[in-house]
Design a protein around this motif. Structure first.
Motif, short mmCIF file in Angstrom:
data_model
loop_
_atom_site.label_atom_id
_atom_site.label_comp_id
_atom_site.label_asym_id
_atom_site.label_seq_id
_atom_site.Cartn_x
_atom_site.Cartn_y
_atom_site.Cartn_z
N ARG A 1 14.80 6.61 -7.00
CA ARG A 1 13.57 5.89 -6.71
C ARG A 1 12.69 6.74 -5.81
O ARG A 1 13.20 7.50 -4.97
N ARG A 2 11.38 6.62 -5.97
CA ARG A 2 10.43 7.31 -5.11
C ARG A 2 9.98 6.38 -3.98
O ARG A 2 9.89 5.17 -4.18
N LEU A 3 9.72 6.97 -2.83
CA LEU A 3 9.31 6.18 -1.68
C LEU A 3 8.08 6.80 -1.04
O LEU A 3 7.98 8.03 -0.93
N TRP A 4 7.14 5.96 -0.61
CA TRP A 4 5.95 6.40 0.09
C TRP A 4 5.79 5.58 1.38
O TRP A 4 6.09 4.38 1.39
N ALA A 5 5.32 6.22 2.42
CA ALA A 5 4.95 5.51 3.65
C ALA A 5 3.43 5.39 3.67
O ALA A 5 2.72 6.38 3.50
N VAL A 6 2.93 4.19 3.86
CA VAL A 6 1.48 3.94 3.81
C VAL A 6 1.05 3.21 5.08
O VAL A 6 1.64 2.19 5.46
N ARG A 7 0.02 3.72 5.73
CA ARG A 7 -0.50 3.03 6.91
C ARG A 7 -1.15 1.71 6.51
O ARG A 7 -1.80 1.62 5.47
N GLU A 8 -0.96 0.71 7.33
CA GLU A 8 -1.53 -0.60 7.04
C GLU A 8 -3.05 -0.59 7.10
O GLU A 8 -3.70 -1.49 6.59
N THR A 9 -3.62 0.46 7.74
CA THR A 9 -5.09 0.56 7.78
C THR A 9 -5.67 0.95 6.42
O THR A 9 -6.87 0.84 6.21
N VAL A 10 -4.80 1.41 5.51
CA VAL A 10 -5.25 1.72 4.15
C VAL A 10 -5.34 0.40 3.40
O VAL A 10 -4.34 -0.19 3.02
N ASP A 11 -6.57 -0.07 3.19
CA ASP A 11 -6.74 -1.40 2.61
C ASP A 11 -6.86 -1.36 1.08
O ASP A 11 -7.05 -2.38 0.45
N HIS A 12 -6.77 -0.16 0.49
CA HIS A 12 -6.83 -0.07 -0.97
C HIS A 12 -5.50 -0.54 -1.56
O HIS A 12 -4.45 -0.46 -0.93
N HIS A 13 -5.57 -0.98 -2.80
CA HIS A 13 -4.35 -1.32 -3.53
C HIS A 13 -3.69 -0.03 -4.00
O HIS A 13 -4.33 0.80 -4.64
N LEU A 14 -2.44 0.13 -3.68
CA LEU A 14 -1.70 1.33 -4.05
C LEU A 14 -0.94 1.09 -5.34
O LEU A 14 -0.09 0.20 -5.40
N ALA A 15 -1.25 1.86 -6.38
CA ALA A 15 -0.56 1.74 -7.67
C ALA A 15 0.28 3.00 -7.89
O ALA A 15 -0.21 4.11 -7.73
N THR A 16 1.55 2.81 -8.22
CA THR A 16 2.44 3.93 -8.45
C THR A 16 2.74 4.08 -9.93
O THR A 16 2.70 3.11 -10.69
N ARG A 17 3.03 5.30 -10.33
CA ARG A 17 3.37 5.58 -11.73
C ARG A 17 4.74 6.24 -11.79
O ARG A 17 5.20 6.85 -10.82
N ALA A 18 5.34 6.19 -12.97
CA ALA A 18 6.69 6.74 -13.14
C ALA A 18 6.72 8.24 -12.95
O ALA A 18 7.77 8.79 -12.58
N ASP A 19 5.60 8.91 -13.18
CA ASP A 19 5.57 10.37 -13.04
C ASP A 19 5.29 10.81 -11.61
O ASP A 19 5.14 12.00 -11.34
N GLY A 20 5.20 9.86 -10.68
CA GLY A 20 4.99 10.21 -9.28
C GLY A 20 3.55 10.20 -8.83
O GLY A 20 3.28 10.33 -7.62
N VAL A 21 2.60 10.02 -9.73
CA VAL A 21 1.20 9.96 -9.36
C VAL A 21 0.91 8.60 -8.71
O VAL A 21 1.40 7.57 -9.16
N ILE A 22 0.12 8.61 -7.64
CA ILE A 22 -0.29 7.35 -7.01
C ILE A 22 -1.81 7.20 -7.11
O ILE A 22 -2.54 8.19 -7.14
N ARG A 23 -2.24 5.96 -7.20
CA ARG A 23 -3.68 5.66 -7.32
C ARG A 23 -4.06 4.64 -6.27
O ARG A 23 -3.31 3.71 -5.98
N PHE A 24 -5.25 4.82 -5.69
CA PHE A 24 -5.80 3.85 -4.76
C PHE A 24 -6.96 3.15 -5.44
O PHE A 24 -7.99 3.76 -5.69
N ASP A 25 -6.76 1.89 -5.78
CA ASP A 25 -7.79 1.12 -6.49
C ASP A 25 -8.64 0.31 -5.51
O ASP A 25 -8.14 -0.15 -4.50
#
Length: 255
Positions: free
Chosen positions: A231-255
């Motif tokens: 499994r992949r893990l990311w640490a995200v600051r709570e000040t980041v108010d964008h929705h974080l979307a993860t993909r199986a290939d490891g790419v992350i998106r901020f919507d």
């Protein structure tokens, strides 16, 4: 590290399954793994759930073959190699091998990053059925990859199969007519035929059926020691108010 991050103020932990397969590729050119019964035995001799718990702190999903559920060719109905040490002993005996079997595992120190710890735990489990395991570590990761590509491995080598493409994984690693960079001597005319037919089939559904047929055959022939998908893990600051979307290939998106 994940536990420490999760307990920190102002930070949240995001986890996601991946399309990566952590495995050991068996040497089918020479040595003990030229016998399918030995390959099956060493799959049955491993308690994968225990390995995931102790080595990965639970951050992994057991494999039932050479692909993950994110791959077109993965068949979820294919059974895992469950932990059956008695069956492993029986298969080794049928292959003419008893206790005192010598096994050499090659591992890089990174990618997979916990490969040395993984191999050490595997050696402990193999010892339960009388297998003596030597672990050889390689610090130069690019040189290690070239060693594997040159097919100069010992009995088996640790590798992380990462392409999200079913076509690439199965063709490059199992098609004996193609002799891909990570192919290690596996021979199956049935698998070759299925992969060739799948590559020229435009129908999505039919292509998936062909790949899944090949998938089951590869699982049964056990040219790899099938472990887990980390499994992949990311640490995200709570000040980041964008929705974080993860993909199986490891790419992350901020919507």
């Amino acid at each position: 590290d994940a536990k420490e991050i999760a307990s920190a103020d102002g930070v949240r932990l995001v986890t996601s399954d991946s399309s990566v397969c952590a495995v050991f590729i068996c040497n089918l050119f020479s040595g003990i793994f030229t016998d399918k019964r030995v390959r099956q035995a060493l799959n049955h001799a491993l308690d994968i759930d225990e390995l995931i718990k102790t080595v990965m702190s639970g951050a992994g999903r057991p494999l039932n073959g050479p692909l993950t559920p994110y791959h077109l060719g993965c068949d979820p109905s294919t059974p895992r190699y469950d932990y059956r040490p008695e069956k492993a002993r029986r298969l080794l005996k049928e292959a003419g091998l008893g206790s005192g079997l010598q096994l050499i595992l090659d591992v890089p120190t990174v990618m997979p990053d916990r490969a040395p710890q993984l191999a050490a735990r595997m050696a402990e489990q193999y010892a339960r059925i009388g297998i003596d395991t030597e672990v050889r570590e390689f610090e130069d990761r690019p040189a290690y990859a070239e060693m594997v590509r040159s097919k100069e491995i010992d009995d088996a080598c640790c590798f992380d199969s990462s392409p999200l493409s079913t076509y690439r994984v199965l063709r490059e690693k199992f098609h004996s007519g193609y002799h891909g960079p990570w192919w290690m001597g596996y021979e199956s005319t049935q698998v070759n035929d299925l992969l060739d037919r799948a590559a020229e089939t435009p129908s999505f559904g039919v292509r998936r059926e062909l790949y899944q047929d090949a998938y089951g055959r590869i699982r049964d022939d056990a040219p790899w020691i099938f472990l887990f998908s980390p499994r992949r893990l990311w640490a995200v600051r709570e000040t980041v108010d964008h929705h974080l979307a993860t993909r199986a290939d490891g790419v992350i998106r901020f919507d």
